[in-house]
Design a protein around this motif. Structure first.
Motif, PDB file in Angstrom:
ATOM      1  N   TYR A 522      22.164  38.333  46.022  1.00 28.83           N
ATOM      2  CA  TYR A 522      20.925  39.036  45.715  1.00 28.83           C
ATOM      3  C   TYR A 522      21.165  40.533  45.583  1.00 28.83           C
ATOM      4  N   ALA A 523      20.208  41.206  44.939  1.00 26.28           N
ATOM      5  CA  ALA A 523      20.291  42.656  44.777  1.00 26.28           C
ATOM      6  C   ALA A 523      20.230  43.328  46.141  1.00 26.28           C
ATOM      7  N   PRO A 524      21.161  44.240  46.432  1.00 27.39           N
ATOM      8  CA  PRO A 524      21.202  44.884  47.754  1.00 27.39           C
ATOM      9  C   PRO A 524      20.260  46.086  47.869  1.00 27.39           C
ATOM     10  N   PHE A 525      19.660  46.461  46.744  1.00 21.34           N
ATOM     11  CA  PHE A 525      18.688  47.554  46.725  1.00 21.34           C
ATOM     12  C   PHE A 525      17.935  47.481  45.402  1.00 21.34           C
ATOM     13  N   SER A 526      16.951  48.332  45.242  1.00 17.37           N
ATOM     14  CA  SER A 526      16.218  48.418  43.980  1.00 17.37           C
ATOM     15  C   SER A 526      16.942  49.402  43.070  1.00 17.37           C
ATOM     16  N   GLY A 527      17.094  49.021  41.818  1.00 18.53           N
ATOM     17  CA  GLY A 527      17.804  49.895  40.902  1.00 18.53           C
ATOM     18  C   GLY A 527      18.012  49.255  39.548  1.00 18.53           C
ATOM     19  N   THR A 528      19.128  49.607  38.910  1.00 17.40           N
ATOM     20  CA  THR A 528      19.427  49.157  37.549  1.00 17.40           C
ATOM     21  C   THR A 528      20.771  48.440  37.507  1.00 17.40           C
ATOM     22  N   VAL A 529      20.848  47.382  36.710  1.00 15.41           N
ATOM     23  CA  VAL A 529      22.109  46.678  36.495  1.00 15.41           C
ATOM     24  C   VAL A 529      22.917  47.469  35.474  1.00 15.41           C
ATOM     25  N   GLU A 530      24.004  48.071  35.939  1.00 16.58           N
ATOM     26  CA  GLU A 530      24.840  48.887  35.055  1.00 16.58           C
ATOM     27  C   GLU A 530      25.834  48.041  34.262  1.00 16.58           C
ATOM     28  N   THR A 531      26.401  47.022  34.915  1.00 18.31           N
ATOM     29  CA  THR A 531      27.439  46.215  34.273  1.00 18.31           C
ATOM     30  C   THR A 531      27.356  44.773  34.772  1.00 18.31           C
ATOM     31  N   VAL A 532      27.422  43.838  33.847  1.00 14.43           N
ATOM     32  CA  VAL A 532      27.634  42.430  34.184  1.00 14.43           C
ATOM     33  C   VAL A 532      28.913  42.021  33.468  1.00 14.43           C
ATOM     34  N   LEU A 555      38.493  37.375  45.071  1.00 17.33           N
ATOM     35  CA  LEU A 555      39.659  38.177  44.726  1.00 17.33           C
ATOM     36  C   LEU A 555      40.437  37.497  43.613  1.00 17.33           C
ATOM     37  N   ASP A 556      40.731  38.255  42.567  1.00 17.12           N
ATOM     38  CA  ASP A 556      41.449  37.739  41.384  1.00 17.12           C
ATOM     39  C   ASP A 556      40.663  36.657  40.650  1.00 17.12           C
ATOM     40  N   THR A 557      39.371  36.570  40.896  1.00 15.63           N
ATOM     41  CA  THR A 557      38.565  35.511  40.281  1.00 15.63           C
ATOM     42  C   THR A 557      38.272  35.769  38.812  1.00 15.63           C
ATOM     43  N   VAL A 558      38.712  36.908  38.298  1.00 17.96           N
ATOM     44  CA  VAL A 558      38.592  37.143  36.861  1.00 17.96           C
ATOM     45  C   VAL A 558      39.336  36.060  36.088  1.00 17.96           C
ATOM     46  N   GLU A 559      40.379  35.491  36.722  1.00 16.53           N
ATOM     47  CA  GLU A 559      41.191  34.478  36.052  1.00 16.53           C
ATOM     48  C   GLU A 559      40.439  33.168  35.844  1.00 16.53           C
ATOM     49  N   LEU A 560      39.306  32.999  36.530  1.00 18.03           N
ATOM     50  CA  LEU A 560      38.489  31.793  36.322  1.00 18.03           C
ATOM     51  C   LEU A 560      37.695  31.866  35.024  1.00 18.03           C
ATOM     52  N   LYS A 561      37.627  33.064  34.435  1.00 10.67           N
ATOM     53  CA  LYS A 561      36.964  33.268  33.142  1.00 10.67           C
ATOM     54  C   LYS A 561      35.512  32.791  33.144  1.00 10.67           C
ATOM     55  N   GLY A 562      34.823  33.022  34.254  1.00 16.87           N
ATOM     56  CA  GLY A 562      33.410  32.703  34.339  1.00 16.87           C
ATOM     57  C   GLY A 562      33.090  31.330  34.881  1.00 16.87           C
ATOM     58  N   GLU A 563      34.117  30.495  35.011  1.00 21.53           N
ATOM     59  CA  GLU A 563      33.877  29.148  35.529  1.00 21.53           C
ATOM     60  C   GLU A 563      33.442  29.223  36.986  1.00 21.53           C
ATOM     61  N   HIS A 564      32.463  28.435  37.338  1.00 21.86           N
ATOM     62  CA  HIS A 564      31.876  28.347  38.685  1.00 21.86           C
ATOM     63  C   HIS A 564      30.916  29.499  38.995  1.00 21.86           C
ATOM     64  N   TYR A 565      30.598  30.348  38.003  1.00 18.35           N
ATOM     65  CA  TYR A 565      29.653  31.447  38.200  1.00 18.35           C
ATOM     66  C   TYR A 565      28.461  31.296  37.247  1.00 18.35           C
ATOM     67  N   THR A 566      27.278  31.653  37.725  1.00 18.35           N
ATOM     68  CA  THR A 566      26.075  31.684  36.889  1.00 18.35           C
ATOM     69  C   THR A 566      25.339  32.990  37.169  1.00 18.35           C
ATOM     70  N   THR A 567      25.175  33.831  36.139  1.00 17.77           N
ATOM     71  CA  THR A 567      24.484  35.106  36.322  1.00 17.77           C
ATOM     72  C   THR A 567      23.013  34.962  35.947  1.00 17.77           C
ATOM     73  N   HIS A 568      22.177  35.755  36.621  1.00 18.77           N
ATOM     74  CA  HIS A 568      20.727  35.713  36.381  1.00 18.77           C
ATOM     75  C   HIS A 568      20.167  37.056  35.945  1.00 18.77           C
ATOM     76  N   VAL A 569      21.051  38.013  35.686  1.00 21.76           N
ATOM     77  CA  VAL A 569      20.620  39.319  35.205  1.00 21.76           C
ATOM     78  C   VAL A 569      21.518  39.749  34.057  1.00 21.76           C
ATOM     79  N   ASN A 570      21.044  40.737  33.311  1.00 24.78           N
ATOM     80  CA  ASN A 570      21.800  41.290  32.201  1.00 24.78           C
ATOM     81  C   ASN A 570      21.918  42.796  32.370  1.00 24.78           C
ATOM     82  N   GLN A 571      22.872  43.377  31.642  1.00 32.98           N
ATOM     83  CA  GLN A 571      23.049  44.815  31.694  1.00 32.98           C
ATOM     84  C   GLN A 571      21.762  45.509  31.270  1.00 32.98           C
TER      85      GLN A 571
END
Length: 629
Positions: A522-532, A555-571
């Motif tokens: 969850y969002a840790p504060f109120s603000g703006t999404v700079e980067t997804v 850590l090093d999860t960039v190598e999963l290329k998005g697998e197992h992640y679901t985002t709910h916000v956009n830049q």
């Protein structure tokens, strides 16, 4: 210096196009797969403007940049022609790096590591059966014993099958055809011929009567040879008939070679390893076990402990293991004892938490990586205590010829693997080793001590006025204090304990980390999404009061290329504290071999006086994780 100029220096420093197999990047670093990392001068790379540091990991040469990494990446890829994804090269560069021994060790480890959970599970079932039958609670003639024995034996009996899968992926050959060849080698018809012990010929060629079930080396050699046979068939087979001819010819050729040539060679190699182990056991066991036990932490550190698997698996066919598994018993419990001593004496809360968890892991499950990287290697002196006590216990084990009768990772729970009705003293000696290693290591760790700094009160200077940041005045609502809530439920740890120098050395800024227990972030504060980030594993936010925060899930999860992640916000999205940012399947990420530690980094730390971590150890999205002053 401009980004373009720095990118040119990085490109030249890593050897240019001729040394780059591929380049990709994550949220903080350029990730090169180089043909030869040895030609790169790490010190020179670190001096390039914009470079925060470097890291060697998972066969990659990682240049740590920070938030501007995408700009550097865009400039570097303009300078040469090379893949910008690892799919074209995959593991090939790793195979070619290093000397022949390193290549062999990498190959064995890569093939064996995925099998370890099954081998551990099967081994523990066999340990339980040993315990039940030794205590007389189960008969070896009953159906329960017969069926449960199959549970324990299956991972070992079908080793050629599963090794065919991992080895074929490593060598990039057809996996199903590799499994088929392994099936031929353990087929009941062939096994029956071996059992009959009469001469066997295939089209006039002599077939060696070898048992390939539970073997390791024969199938690894077969798959290695299959790589070249498959390439040859690809070249000579007409394209319009390839779908029919290639699998037919490959199964026939490899089947003949496996039974007539390669399999027997592998068998002789396995017999040679067994002979070597037996020779050591007979003439130099006390020295060998002592050295193996003393240096086991260093072997684990290099990842070589599973490269030894073919040795004790091959040897176990002929005799119980009295070298590697006994050595691991002394070393594993010693790691647990060292961590226990640190946990009881340290004044640092985070160190106590890490050491306590690592102690339990080593004592009960024999998993020592948390102890090694989190405590003993970190503080050095506890590692010396582990090595000394393990070596001394190794001398005792060599003298009494301690033997392991089942494969399981040695620890207190796996002690029954040393039980045998024919040698009742063996289990007693194993218990003596476990207890002695624990007590001796515990005492030596306390005697040697370690450099463990107690938590210090954070101080900083701003506008020539010294500001003392304590949790008391923070909690009292110090003026201009900004709060960063925990984005996920879990255990709050300090950023220095994160197993990644980019974060632990605060190259990108100060912060904290969380061992997540929930899949929702969850969002840790109120603000703006700079980067997804495109691979969804990291999100950059900016609070309404100016705090720039990077949430890096794993850590090093960039190598999963998005697998197992679901985002709910956009830049560009506006969020309020508590809004859902992303979901991560933590179990799947762990099963893929990645650490799920979630790092919170205040990337504009320099704009503030200090960043203070909450003293709480358990947090959720309603708990403040960081105070930014």
């Amino acid at each position: 210096m401009s980004t373009k100029d720095s990118a040119k220096q990085i490109y030249a420093a890593v050897g240019g196009e001729s040394n780059i197999n591929y380049l990709t990047h994550c949220v903080t670093r350029l990730r090169f797969r180089l043909k030869d990392e040895k030609i790169v001068d790490d010190a020179k790379v670190k001096q390039i403007p914009g470079v925060m540091g470097i890291n060697h990991q998972n066969g990659q040469y990682q240049v740590i940049i920070g938030n501007a990494v995408s700009d550097y990446y865009a400039e570097v890829i303009k300078l040469g022609k090379f893949p910008t994804d690892d799919s074209a090269t995959d593991a090939a560069p790793v195979q070619k790096s290093g000397n022949l021994f390193d290549q062999f060790a990498n190959f064995i480890s890569a093939c064996m590591s995925p099998l370890i959970p099954a081998l551990i599970g099967g081994g523990m079932i066999k340990v339980v059966l040993i315990l039940l039958t030794t205590l007389g609670w189960m008969s070896t003639k009953g159906q329960n014993y017969t069926l449960l024995s199959a549970f324990g034996d299956a991972p070992f009996y079908f080793l050629p099958i599963v090794l065919a899968i991992t080895a074929s992926k490593y060598h990039k050959v057809n996996t199903i055809l590799g499994v088929t060849i392994a099936g031929i080698m353990i087929h009941p018809n062939f096994t029956a011929l071996v059992t009959a012990a009469k001469p066997v010929h295939l089209m006039g060629l002599p077939v060696t009567l070898a048992t390939y079930s539970s073997s390791v080396i024969p199938i690894l050699l077969v798959i290695w040879a299959m790589k070249y046979i498959e390439q040859f068939i690809d070249k000579i087979c007409p394209a319009n008939l390839k779908s029919i001819l290639k699998p037919t010819v490959e199964i026939f050729v490899m089947g003949v070679l496996a039974l007539v040539v390669i399999g027997p060679i592998g068998t002789y190699c396995g017999d040679g390893l067994s002979w070597l182990v037996l020779f050591i056991q007979k003439y130099a066991s006390w020295v060998a076990v002592a050295l193996m036990a003393a240096f086991m932490p260093l072997i684990v550190m290099t990842g070589m402990h599973w490269a030894f698997a073919p040795i004790f698996l091959a040897a176990s066919v002929a005799t119980p293991d009295s070298l590697i598994l006994p050595a691991m018993l002394a070393a594993n419990v010693a790691q647990g004892a060292a961590c226990l001593a640190v946990a009881l004496k340290t004044k640092n809360k985070t160190t106590r938490q890490v050491a306590s968890a690592a102690s339990i892991s080593a004592f009960l499950a024999g998993v020592t990586e948390p102890a090694l990287y989190g405590v003993t290697l970190k503080y050095r002196k506890p590692l010396y205590a582990v090595m000394i006590s393990s070596g001394l216990c190794g001398l005792f084990m060599g003298i009494v010829h301690l033997k392991a009768f089942a494969f399981a990772v040695p620890a207190f729970l796996a002690l029954p693997q040393f039980a045998n009705n024919a040698i009742p003293s063996n289990i007693i000696n194993a218990i003596i080793v476990a207890v002695a290693s624990t007590v001796l290591t515990f005492i030596l760790t306390l005697v040697f001590g370690w450099d463990d700094d107690a938590p210090e009160v954070a101080t900083a200077t701003a506008d020539d006025a010294k500001v003392t940041a304590t949790m008391e005045n923070v909690d009292a609502g110090a003026k201009n204090t900004k709060k960063v809530f925990a984005p996920v439920k879990g255990e709050l740890i300090n950023i220095e304990s994160v197993n990644d120098p980019t974060f632990s050395e605060k190259m990108m800024g100060d912060g904290a980390a969380i061992l997540p227990e929930d899949t929702h972030f969850y969002a840790p504060f109120s603000g703006t999404v700079e980067t997804v980030f495109p691979t969804k594993h990291a999100i950059g936010l900016k609070s309404d009061d100016g705090v720039e925060l990077l949430i890096h899930v794993g850590l090093d999860t960039v190598e999963l290329k998005g697998e197992h992640y679901t985002t709910h916000v956009n830049q560009g999205d506006k969020v309020k504290q508590g809004d859902l940012l992303l979901e991560a399947d933590l179990d799947a990420i762990k099963q893929a071999g990645y650490d799920t530690t979630t790092v919170l980094v205040v990337t504009n730390t320099k704009d503030f006086v200090d960043v203070v971590q909450n003293e709480a150890t358990t947090v959720d999205n309603n708990t403040v994780a960081l105070y930014v002053l």
